[in-house]
Design an enzyme around this catalytic site. Structure first.
Site, PDB file in Angstrom:
ATOM      1  N   TYR A  10       0.830  -1.199   0.000  1.00 40.70           N
ATOM      2  CA  TYR A  10       0.000   0.000   0.000  1.00 40.70           C
ATOM      3  C   TYR A  10       0.863   1.247   0.000  1.00 40.70           C
ATOM      4  CZ  TYR A  10       0.858   0.842   5.034  1.00 40.70           C
ATOM      5  OH  TYR A  10       1.422   1.110   6.243  1.00 40.70           O
ATOM      6  N   ARG A  15       8.358   4.329  -4.481  1.00 39.37           N
ATOM      7  CA  ARG A  15       8.401   3.359  -3.377  1.00 39.37           C
ATOM      8  C   ARG A  15       7.391   2.246  -3.608  1.00 39.37           C
ATOM      9  NH1 ARG A  15       7.578   5.591   2.600  1.00 39.37           N
ATOM     10  NH2 ARG A  15       5.409   5.673   1.898  1.00 39.37           N
ATOM     11  N   ARG A  55      -7.256 -21.376  -2.090  1.00 38.37           N
ATOM     12  CA  ARG A  55      -6.377 -20.796  -1.068  1.00 38.37           C
ATOM     13  C   ARG A  55      -5.106 -21.636  -0.993  1.00 38.37           C
ATOM     14  NH1 ARG A  55      -4.104 -21.554   3.514  1.00 38.37           N
ATOM     15  NH2 ARG A  55      -3.591 -19.755   4.839  1.00 38.37           N
ATOM     16  N   HIS A  97      -0.635 -20.989  -0.632  1.00 40.29           N
ATOM     17  CA  HIS A  97       0.407 -19.964  -0.516  1.00 40.29           C
ATOM     18  C   HIS A  97       0.962 -19.605  -1.889  1.00 40.29           C
ATOM     19  CE1 HIS A  97       0.004 -20.896   3.663  1.00 40.29           C
ATOM     20  NE2 HIS A  97       0.856 -19.937   3.985  1.00 40.29           N
ATOM     21  N   LYS A 103       6.461  -1.732   1.945  1.00 36.06           N
ATOM     22  CA  LYS A 103       5.244  -1.186   2.562  1.00 36.06           C
ATOM     23  C   LYS A 103       4.128  -2.213   2.407  1.00 36.06           C
ATOM     24  CE  LYS A 103       3.057   3.314   3.297  1.00 36.06           C
ATOM     25  NZ  LYS A 103       3.210   3.427   4.744  1.00 36.06           N
ATOM     26  N   GLU A 148      12.373   2.316  14.085  1.00 38.20           N
ATOM     27  CA  GLU A 148      11.423   3.355  13.665  1.00 38.20           C
ATOM     28  C   GLU A 148      10.201   3.291  14.567  1.00 38.20           C
ATOM     29  OE1 GLU A 148       9.791   2.659   9.717  1.00 38.20           O
ATOM     30  OE2 GLU A 148       9.866   0.499  10.025  1.00 38.20           O
TER      31      GLU A 148
HETATM   32  N1  PLP Z   1       7.616   3.833   9.015  1.00 31.13           N
HETATM   33  C1  PLP Z   1       6.476   3.114   9.030  1.00 31.13           C
HETATM   34  C2  PLP Z   1       6.482   1.746   9.612  1.00 31.13           C
HETATM   35  C3  PLP Z   1       5.291   3.662   8.502  1.00 31.13           C
HETATM   36  O1  PLP Z   1       4.148   2.938   8.520  1.00 31.13           O
HETATM   37  C4  PLP Z   1       5.321   4.979   7.981  1.00 31.13           C
HETATM   38  C5  PLP Z   1       4.125   5.595   7.421  1.00 31.13           C
HETATM   39  O2  PLP Z   1       3.030   5.110   7.527  1.00 31.13           O
HETATM   40  C6  PLP Z   1       6.527   5.679   7.987  1.00 31.13           C
HETATM   41  C7  PLP Z   1       7.670   5.080   8.500  1.00 31.13           C
HETATM   42  C8  PLP Z   1       6.619   7.079   7.428  1.00 31.13           C
HETATM   43  O3  PLP Z   1       6.621   7.030   6.026  1.00 31.13           O
HETATM   44  P1  PLP Z   1       6.122   8.259   5.150  1.00 31.13           P
HETATM   45  O4  PLP Z   1       6.915   9.448   5.598  1.00 31.13           O
HETATM   46  O5  PLP Z   1       6.449   7.873   3.750  1.00 31.13           O
HETATM   47  O6  PLP Z   1       4.659   8.431   5.415  1.00 31.13           O
END
Ligand code: PLP
Length: 286
Positions: free
Chosen positions: A32, A51, A100, A102, A147, A179
């Site tokens: 996403y 990204r 279903r 994998h 993501k 993070e």
């Molecule tokens: N790290 C994680 C795990 C995130 O889910 C997000 C944003 O949702 C970010 C960092 C920040 O990313 P961005 O600045 O691209 O929104």
């Protein structure tokens, strides 16, 4: 919400349907993006779409839409300038094969969905008092740069933060800060600004990149290097960054004040630069 985009068509949300066999539903098999817009203009559209390409490539999924199609779909969702501030959420899953398993037949059509939602304006208390965070071990998988829609660990982390009366959980692995559950992290120690380096352990945030660009262009020195948990705890300032929350000053961490316990001078500077950048996006100057 008037309409959303699903598999090539715009429709009212209550008419949108996907199969229970969808791989997003059964496996969390998808990716996403969240892209902010101000006054009907996107901030960082191209880096977000870059990204997305990287996340899709990691999952060996072809991008179902050409870049130009993405631009026009997303622009239609947010409207034309001047429009309210909104973000688009877009999601692509591996689709809904009959079984279903994998392993998924390569011929499966992906599911593509996108919608727009309002961006909540920042509460004035954020700049006055900052926000609160907790710290927790990073229990997520080791491909944090993707993501992925498989977000159960982040859901748990955000719940823990909320239960502790905090906004966000800052995570650490092997003694180093990675993070936030939904944000990147910066620390200021003396006159040194630092953020953990990109790699498999964290998402390369678009806001993180913009903050570093603004810092570089305005003579704020920074380092992208590992941040020990003790450095976080002893920092003068801690910030979070994300597309919908912008850059936030963290003033309490695990029930102790960060620095003076108030938003710091370097945060005020970077926030002013960020707000100025946003204003230029809104006016169509960037
Ligand atoms: N790290 C994680 C795990 C995130 O889910 C997000 C944003 O949702 C970010 C960092 C920040 O990313 P961005 O600045 O691209 O929104």
């Amino acid at each position: 919400m008037k309409e959303l985009y699903l598999n090539g068509a715009f429709m009212p949300p209550d008419e949108a349907r996907i199969s229970v066999m969808d791989r997003g539903f059964l496996f969390g098999d998808g990716v996403y993006e969240v892209i902010p817009s101000y006054g009907g203009r996107f901030l960082g559209l191209e880096p977000h779409l870059d990204r997305l390409d990287a996340s899709l490539a990691a999952l060996r999924l072809a991008n179902p839409l050409a870049r130009e199609t993405w631009r026009s779909v997303l622009q239609r969702l947010i409207g034309t300038p001047p429009a309210p501030d909104q973000y688009v959420y877009l999601q692509i899953t591996r689709g809904a094969p009959p079984e279903r398993d994998h392993l998924c037949p390569e011929s499966t059509e992906p599911t593509v969905m996108a919608l727009a939602r309002p961006i909540k304006p920042r509460a004035p208390t954020v700049a006055e008092r900052g926000v609160t965070c907790i710290t927790r071990p990073d229990i997520r998988w080791l491909r944090g740069e993707i993501k992925s829609i498989s977000l159960v660990a982040s859901v748990m982390m955000r719940r823990e933060a909320a239960d502790a009366g905090a906004l966000e959980t800052i995570m650490h692995r092997d003694g180093q800060v990675t993070e936030g559950a939904v944000s990147n992290v910066f620390v200021v120690t003396g006159d040194e600004l630092a953020t953990p380096p990109k790699g498999h352990l964290l998402l390369p945030g678009i806001t993180r990149e913009l903050a570093l660009l603004l810092a570089r262009d305005h003579g704020i020195r920074f380092l992208e290097h590992p941040i020990p948990l003790e450095t976080l705890r002893g920092a003068d300032e801690v910030w979070l960054s994300s597309s919908t929350r912008e850059i936030l000053p963290v003033t309490r961490l695990d029930d102790r004040p960060v620095g003076t316990g108030l938003p710091g001078p370097l945060w005020r500077r970077i926030d002013a630069l960020y707000q100025d950048y946003k204003a230029r996006v809104r006016e169509g100057h960037v």
